[in-house]
Design a protein around this motif. Structure first.
Motif, PDB file in Angstrom:
ATOM      1  N   LEU A 220       6.644  20.049  78.719  1.00 21.04           N
ATOM      2  CA  LEU A 220       7.544  20.867  77.474  1.00 21.04           C
ATOM      3  C   LEU A 220       9.160  21.930  77.377  1.00 21.04           C
TER       4      LEU A 220
ATOM      5  N   GLU B  20      11.558  19.009  76.948  1.00 19.27           N
ATOM      6  CA  GLU B  20      11.543  19.017  75.795  1.00 19.27           C
ATOM      7  C   GLU B  20      12.624  20.195  75.437  1.00 19.27           C
TER       8      GLU B  20
ATOM      9  N   ARG C 177      13.644  19.576  71.632  1.00 18.22           N
ATOM     10  CA  ARG C 177      13.078  20.161  70.833  1.00 18.22           C
ATOM     11  C   ARG C 177      12.878  22.036  70.634  1.00 18.22           C
TER      12      ARG C 177
ATOM     13  N   ARG D 122       9.257  23.347  69.297  1.00 21.94           N
ATOM     14  CA  ARG D 122       8.256  23.582  68.865  1.00 21.94           C
ATOM     15  C   ARG D 122       8.034  24.558  67.208  1.00 21.94           C
TER      16      ARG D 122
ATOM     17  N   SER E  75       9.265  22.712  64.325  1.00 23.26           N
ATOM     18  CA  SER E  75       8.986  21.367  64.067  1.00 23.26           C
ATOM     19  C   SER E  75       7.244  21.397  63.037  1.00 23.26           C
TER      20      SER E  75
ATOM     21  N   ARG F  66      11.376  15.213  65.093  1.00 27.15           N
ATOM     22  CA  ARG F  66      11.539  15.697  65.999  1.00 27.15           C
ATOM     23  C   ARG F  66      12.634  15.002  66.641  1.00 27.15           C
TER      24      ARG F  66
ATOM     25  N   ASP G 263       9.935  14.102  71.887  1.00 26.77           N
ATOM     26  CA  ASP G 263       8.276  14.042  71.456  1.00 26.77           C
ATOM     27  C   ASP G 263       7.640  14.342  72.927  1.00 26.77           C
TER      28      ASP G 263
END
Length: 199
Positions: free
Chosen positions: A86, A89, A94, A96, A99, A105, A108
Motif C-alpha cells: 500500500l 502504491e 495511487r 485508494r 478510486s 487506477r 494496483d
C-alpha cells in the motif's frame, strides 16, 4: 539468508491510467520497489498482458497486468507485506480513497499468496489470503500459469490454475488477453512515470 528463512509471496500488478508507456513504467518501478521494500533476494516476473476491464466499470482504458513472485524473509508477516504494498502504491500516485471499486487506477498491487498461509482480517488494512476472486480472473490466472504452470494447485483454493482457466467465463476472459511486447524489469530510472526502462 538460507532458503529456510524465506518464503514466496505472490503479488499481482496492474494499472490503466496515463497511457500504456506510463503504466508499464510504473509496473517496472513497482517491481523494483518490491525488491527493495520486501528485502526480496529473488524475484520472478510473468509476461505482461493487456486485459479488458472486468466488473461494473466498463468505460475505462484497458489494463496492463502481470504477477511477480518474490522470495521474502519469513520474518515478514502477510500484514507487513500488505502495508509495504500500500505504501508503494501511494508513492506511485495511487489514491485508494479516490478510486471507485474496480475503476481506473494508476497502479494496483494485490497480495495473492504468502506461501500457504490463510488470513482474514477486516483491518485496516483489510487482509484476505488467498486474495478473493483469483479463480475468476484470467488476468491473474494466466500470469500465474506462466510462472507456476497449469498444474499448480493454488494454496487455500485447492484448485489448479488450469482448472480455473478452463471454466467458460474465465476462458472467455483469457481469449481477450493480449501479450504486451516488453517484459518487466527490476530496475528503472528515478521518475516512475517517464522512466527509461533499464535491464
Amino acid at each position: 539468508m538460507s532458503d529456510a528463512d524465506q518464503r514466496p509471496a505472490f503479488v499481482a500488478l496492474g494499472g490503466n491510467l496515463g497511457g500504456e508507456r506510463a503504466v508499464f513504467a510504473r509496473l517496472c518501478a513497482a517491481t523494483a520497489g518490491l525488491r527493495e521494500r520486501l528485502h526480496a533476494c529473488a524475484i520472478r516476473a510473468s509476461p505482461v498482458y493487456r486485459s479488458a476491464p472486468v466488473g461494473p466499470v466498463q468505460e475505462q482504458p484497458r489494463f496492463l497486468n502481470a504477477v511477480i513472485v518474490c522470495s521474502v524473509p519469513s520474518a515478514l508477516s502477510p500484514r507487513d507485506i500488505l502495508v509495504q504494498l500500500l505504501a508503494l502504491e501511494a508513492s506511485l500516485g495511487r489514491r485508494r480513497d479516490q478510486s471507485p471499486a474496480q475503476g481506473p487506477r494508476t497502479i494496483d498491487l494485490d497480495l495473492l499468496f504468502v506461501a500457504e498461509e490463510r488470513a482474514a482480517s477486516p483491518g485496516p488494512p483489510r487482509l484476505s489470503l488467498p486474495h478473493p476472486r483469483i479463480a475468476e480472473r484470467a488476468f491473474v490466472l494466466q500470469p500465474l500459469a506462466d510462472l507456476q504452470g497449469l498444474d499448480w494447485v493454488m494454496p487455500g483454493i485447492g484448485r489448479s490454475v488450469g482448472d480455473c482457466l478452463g471454466r467458460p467465463e474465465v476462458a472467455a476472459q483469457r481469449a481477450t488477453l493480449e501479450p504486451y511486447p516488453e517484459r518487466l524489469v527490476t530496475r528503472v530510472a528515478a521518475d516512475p512515470v517517464n522512466a527509461r526502462v533499464e535491464p
